[in-house]
Design a protein around this motif. Sequence first.
Motif, PDB file in Angstrom:
ATOM      1  N   ASN A  74     -48.051  26.952  79.081  1.00 17.61           N
ATOM      2  CA  ASN A  74     -48.691  27.701  80.168  1.00 17.61           C
ATOM      3  C   ASN A  74     -48.116  29.109  80.296  1.00 17.61           C
ATOM      4  OD1 ASN A  74     -50.282  28.326  82.318  1.00 17.61           O
ATOM      5  ND2 ASN A  74     -49.335  26.942  83.769  1.00 17.61           N
ATOM      6  N   ARG A 109     -50.825  38.439  84.401  1.00 20.07           N
ATOM      7  CA  ARG A 109     -51.271  37.091  84.026  1.00 20.07           C
ATOM      8  C   ARG A 109     -52.787  37.044  83.895  1.00 20.07           C
ATOM      9  NH1 ARG A 109     -51.052  32.509  81.494  1.00 20.07           N
ATOM     10  NH2 ARG A 109     -50.865  30.588  82.681  1.00 20.07           N
ATOM     11  N   ASN A 145     -48.462  35.949  79.070  1.00 19.15           N
ATOM     12  CA  ASN A 145     -47.929  34.594  79.234  1.00 19.15           C
ATOM     13  C   ASN A 145     -46.411  34.548  79.396  1.00 19.15           C
ATOM     14  OD1 ASN A 145     -50.424  33.216  79.037  1.00 19.15           O
ATOM     15  ND2 ASN A 145     -50.381  33.431  76.813  1.00 19.15           N
ATOM     16  N   PRO A 148     -54.358  29.614  86.303  1.00 15.32           N
ATOM     17  CA  PRO A 148     -55.320  28.950  85.410  1.00 15.32           C
ATOM     18  C   PRO A 148     -56.359  28.118  86.161  1.00 15.32           C
ATOM     19  CG  PRO A 148     -53.098  28.732  84.548  1.00 15.32           C
ATOM     20  CD  PRO A 148     -52.970  29.285  85.943  1.00 15.32           C
ATOM     21  N   LYS A 149     -55.940  27.463  87.229  1.00 17.61           N
ATOM     22  CA  LYS A 149     -56.882  26.657  88.011  1.00 17.61           C
ATOM     23  C   LYS A 149     -57.882  27.548  88.736  1.00 17.61           C
ATOM     24  CE  LYS A 149     -57.088  22.760  91.195  1.00 17.61           C
ATOM     25  NZ  LYS A 149     -56.310  21.795  92.004  1.00 17.61           N
ATOM     26  N   GLU A 171     -62.980  27.169  84.262  1.00 14.94           N
ATOM     27  CA  GLU A 171     -63.656  27.201  82.972  1.00 14.94           C
ATOM     28  C   GLU A 171     -64.986  27.924  83.119  1.00 14.94           C
ATOM     29  OE1 GLU A 171     -64.725  23.255  81.779  1.00 14.94           O
ATOM     30  OE2 GLU A 171     -65.261  22.657  83.817  1.00 14.94           O
TER      31      GLU A 171
END
Length: 271
Positions: A7, A203, A208, A245-246, A250
């Motif tokens: 991550n 980010r 990363n 990321p959440k 997507e």
Amino acid sequence: MRFKFNNFFLIAEAGINHNGNLKKAFKLVDSAKNSGASAIKFQTYITEKRVKKNNPAFNILKKCELSFKDFERLKKYCDRKKILFFSTPFDTESVNFLNNINVKLFKVSSFDISNFELIDSIVSTKKPMIVSTGMASLKEIKKINSYLNKKKIKHYLLHCISSYPNKEENSYLKNIQYLKNNFNCEIGLSDHTNDIKTCLYARLLGANIFEKHFKLSENDNCIDSPVSITPKKMRSLSDELKKIPKILGEIKFGIRENEKSAKIFKRNKIL
């Protein structure tokens, strides 16, 4: 050897914020671990090989110099605490020492990006390398990237502004996108602001790896206090980086799961 991280990779840059006090260095390790950092990084050097005696920084660096034995104890302590220990070496003796105590990776400071005498000594260890790019020209960045690729050394590039402290508006974060699009390695940020927002923006741009100077408290009278963040801010940074990321989610079009209750209001004509 390949160094892996999941991550994101958050580095608490202790540097010389221990002020040459080993007990304080241990406290920095504990605090970094408890604050959510992935690793803690120090600076390993022999002062006389880093700067000349007439350099204004000589006395400060000499005061903050820890012995190789001190670093050996710190490495073992980090192993017990399950936080990664690594360091920025400034001379070949320090490189050899760090390699002998089995560090998993090395850091090259912005000031040494074109110091191939030092870089070659690190390359000889075959271990991964994180390289900061403060003040570096694009030619210099391309040169070290190409060189490390040729030597088959796993490496990572950190966008960096060598200003202490740096202002958010002078962070040139678009460089991160450029580096990601033009170099075949992971890209990160070595951030010298005294807050965490630029790391969060970085980010979102695809960085990363994040390196933040770290101190024990707001009242900590350490060398790099103006560019360092507290454990509270480090914990906040770690928590916020985990959320991104959440939040990005997507790619998905149409009626998403959380939109189903609004489906009854979707229209294709005026009644």
